[in-house]
Design a protein around this motif. Structure first.
Motif, mmCIF file in Angstrom:
data_model
loop_
_atom_site.group_PDB
_atom_site.id
_atom_site.type_symbol
_atom_site.label_atom_id
_atom_site.label_comp_id
_atom_site.label_asym_id
_atom_site.label_seq_id
_atom_site.Cartn_x
_atom_site.Cartn_y
_atom_site.Cartn_z
ATOM 1 N N ASP A 162 -20.853 4.891 13.508
ATOM 2 C CA ASP A 162 -20.208 3.628 13.911
ATOM 3 C C ASP A 162 -19.182 3.174 12.870
ATOM 4 O O ASP A 162 -18.084 2.716 13.215
ATOM 5 C CB ASP A 162 -21.264 2.542 14.116
ATOM 6 C CG ASP A 162 -22.102 2.753 15.369
ATOM 7 O OD1 ASP A 162 -21.634 3.488 16.271
ATOM 8 O OD2 ASP A 162 -23.203 2.188 15.450
ATOM 9 N N LYS A 163 -19.520 3.305 11.588
ATOM 10 C CA LYS A 163 -18.600 2.898 10.525
ATOM 11 C C LYS A 163 -17.349 3.776 10.512
ATOM 12 O O LYS A 163 -16.221 3.284 10.327
ATOM 13 C CB LYS A 163 -19.298 2.960 9.168
ATOM 14 C CG LYS A 163 -20.318 1.862 8.938
ATOM 15 C CD LYS A 163 -21.007 2.036 7.586
ATOM 16 C CE LYS A 163 -22.064 0.974 7.363
ATOM 17 N NZ LYS A 163 -22.785 1.171 6.078
ATOM 18 N N TRP B 135 -27.507 9.623 22.588
ATOM 19 C CA TRP B 135 -26.222 9.755 21.901
ATOM 20 C C TRP B 135 -25.091 10.230 22.801
ATOM 21 O O TRP B 135 -24.058 10.677 22.308
ATOM 22 C CB TRP B 135 -26.355 10.723 20.729
ATOM 23 C CG TRP B 135 -26.981 10.128 19.511
ATOM 24 C CD1 TRP B 135 -27.617 8.920 19.399
ATOM 25 C CD2 TRP B 135 -27.026 10.727 18.205
ATOM 26 N NE1 TRP B 135 -28.051 8.727 18.119
ATOM 27 C CE2 TRP B 135 -27.715 9.811 17.362
ATOM 28 C CE3 TRP B 135 -26.569 11.930 17.674
ATOM 29 C CZ2 TRP B 135 -27.949 10.075 16.012
ATOM 30 C CZ3 TRP B 135 -26.797 12.200 16.332
ATOM 31 C CH2 TRP B 135 -27.472 11.288 15.515
ATOM 32 N N ALA C 222 -25.133 9.089 5.435
ATOM 33 C CA ALA C 222 -24.910 7.646 5.344
ATOM 34 C C ALA C 222 -23.883 7.296 4.269
ATOM 35 O O ALA C 222 -23.233 6.239 4.342
ATOM 36 C CB ALA C 222 -26.224 6.929 5.055
ATOM 37 N N GLY D 14 -29.660 6.182 8.776
ATOM 38 C CA GLY D 14 -28.270 5.848 8.492
ATOM 39 C C GLY D 14 -27.243 6.633 9.264
ATOM 40 O O GLY D 14 -26.038 6.347 9.163
ATOM 41 N N THR E 204 -27.298 14.888 10.870
ATOM 42 C CA THR E 204 -27.408 13.607 11.562
ATOM 43 C C THR E 204 -28.723 13.485 12.323
ATOM 44 O O THR E 204 -29.090 12.391 12.739
ATOM 45 C CB THR E 204 -26.239 13.415 12.550
ATOM 46 O OG1 THR E 204 -26.197 14.533 13.458
ATOM 47 C CG2 THR E 204 -24.904 13.323 11.815
ATOM 48 N N GLU F 279 -26.616 6.996 12.673
ATOM 49 C CA GLU F 279 -25.914 6.252 13.720
ATOM 50 C C GLU F 279 -24.970 5.217 13.112
ATOM 51 O O GLU F 279 -23.832 5.048 13.569
ATOM 52 C CB GLU F 279 -26.915 5.572 14.653
ATOM 53 C CG GLU F 279 -27.699 6.546 15.510
ATOM 54 C CD GLU F 279 -28.635 5.820 16.463
ATOM 55 O OE1 GLU F 279 -28.767 4.572 16.353
ATOM 56 O OE2 GLU F 279 -29.229 6.493 17.314
ATOM 57 N N GLU F 280 -25.452 4.535 12.086
ATOM 58 C CA GLU F 280 -24.621 3.521 11.433
ATOM 59 C C GLU F 280 -23.393 4.161 10.794
ATOM 60 O O GLU F 280 -22.296 3.590 10.828
ATOM 61 C CB GLU F 280 -25.440 2.792 10.361
ATOM 62 C CG GLU F 280 -26.587 1.951 10.911
ATOM 63 C CD GLU F 280 -27.841 2.743 11.206
ATOM 64 O OE1 GLU F 280 -28.857 2.119 11.595
ATOM 65 O OE2 GLU F 280 -27.836 3.988 11.061
ATOM 66 N N ALA F 281 -23.560 5.355 10.214
ATOM 67 C CA ALA F 281 -22.427 6.047 9.603
ATOM 68 C C ALA F 281 -21.371 6.400 10.648
ATOM 69 O O ALA F 281 -20.163 6.231 10.407
ATOM 70 C CB ALA F 281 -22.904 7.314 8.899
ATOM 71 N N LEU G 62 -22.103 8.260 21.767
ATOM 72 C CA LEU G 62 -21.997 7.842 20.374
ATOM 73 C C LEU G 62 -20.715 8.327 19.704
ATOM 74 O O LEU G 62 -20.091 7.595 18.934
ATOM 75 C CB LEU G 62 -23.202 8.353 19.587
ATOM 76 C CG LEU G 62 -23.270 7.951 18.110
ATOM 77 C CD1 LEU G 62 -23.422 6.447 17.962
ATOM 78 C CD2 LEU G 62 -24.413 8.681 17.410
#
Length: 223
Positions: free
Chosen positions: A100-101, A129, A215, A94, A14, A96-98, A132
């Protein structure tokens, strides 16, 4: 089985550290009398590469069994890594977005690292983070043992109230991440190709999936 918890490695999975880990190992080896031009350095460097993902103090204990040498090497490593990581560490594309998802899918997310608590906290602050993930663990949080022992994953299972170890997915860039997940009973051990080890090594250590990057993980688990 529905995955309730995802345990994600940090450096190489990450987080991009821009060579900070390798530079810190080099500084530690220099400090305990293994300079770059020493006859044994090639073998030592090979061992370090092969054991990427393992708890750093365990790597040094295997290399330097004499009393106090491993501890000195580990102190230098942690200091050198923290100093450099604060300057260069950044999220991998990708990541952080992963996370969150994954949380939006209703899963708990734990970040795990083989670094000390002090280094972990400095890295989280650098990345912004601190909020996060649901949990962040290092070996000190799990009784002192890091990878390839299952302790950090099982600590996350206990702290987050997961119903079954099979409801866990582990993702990382090293064979030791895969081995840790399998030893902990995780049903998914996803290797990613953004860090230390290649697909063959990840598969050899028990990867159930090999992904281009973290991601891709939310989509894999959703399917």
């Amino acid at each position: 089985m529905n995955v309730e918890l995802v345990v994600l490695d940090m450096a190489g999975t990450t987080v991009r550290d821009d060579g900070a880990v390798e530079a810190a190992f080099s500084a530690a080896l220099e400090a305990v009398g293994v300079p770059a031009d020493s006859p044994e350095r090639e073998d030592v460097d090979a061992y370090v590469r092969d054991t990427m993902g393992q708890s750093k103090i365990e790597v040094f204990r295997a290399l330097f069994p004499a009393e106090g040498v491993a501890e000195k090497a580990n102190r230098v490593f942690e200091s050198a890594f923290a100093s450099r990581a604060i300057e260069v560490a950044e999220p991998l594309p990708g990541a952080e977005e992963a996370i969150d998802k994954l949380r939006a899918q209703g899963r708990r997310v734990c970040l795990s690292t083989g670094f000390s608590a002090r280094t972990r906290d400095a890295l989280l602050a650098r990345l912004g983070w601190t909020e996060l993930a649901d949990l962040v663990v290092c070996p000190a949080d799990a009784g002192g043992r890091g990878r390839p022992f299952p302790d950090m994953v099982l600590t996350a299972v206990l702290r987050l109230g997961i119903t079954d170890v099979r409801a866990v997915a582990v993702a990382g860039d090293t064979g030791f991440d895969m081995l840790t997940g399998r030893r902990a009973g995780a049903s998914v051990a996803a290797g990613v190709l953004t860090g230390a080890h290649d697909e063959a090594t990840l598969r050899a250590h028990g990867a159930t999936h090999v992904l281009g990057s973290v991601a891709e993980l939310p989509g894999v688990l959703e399917r």
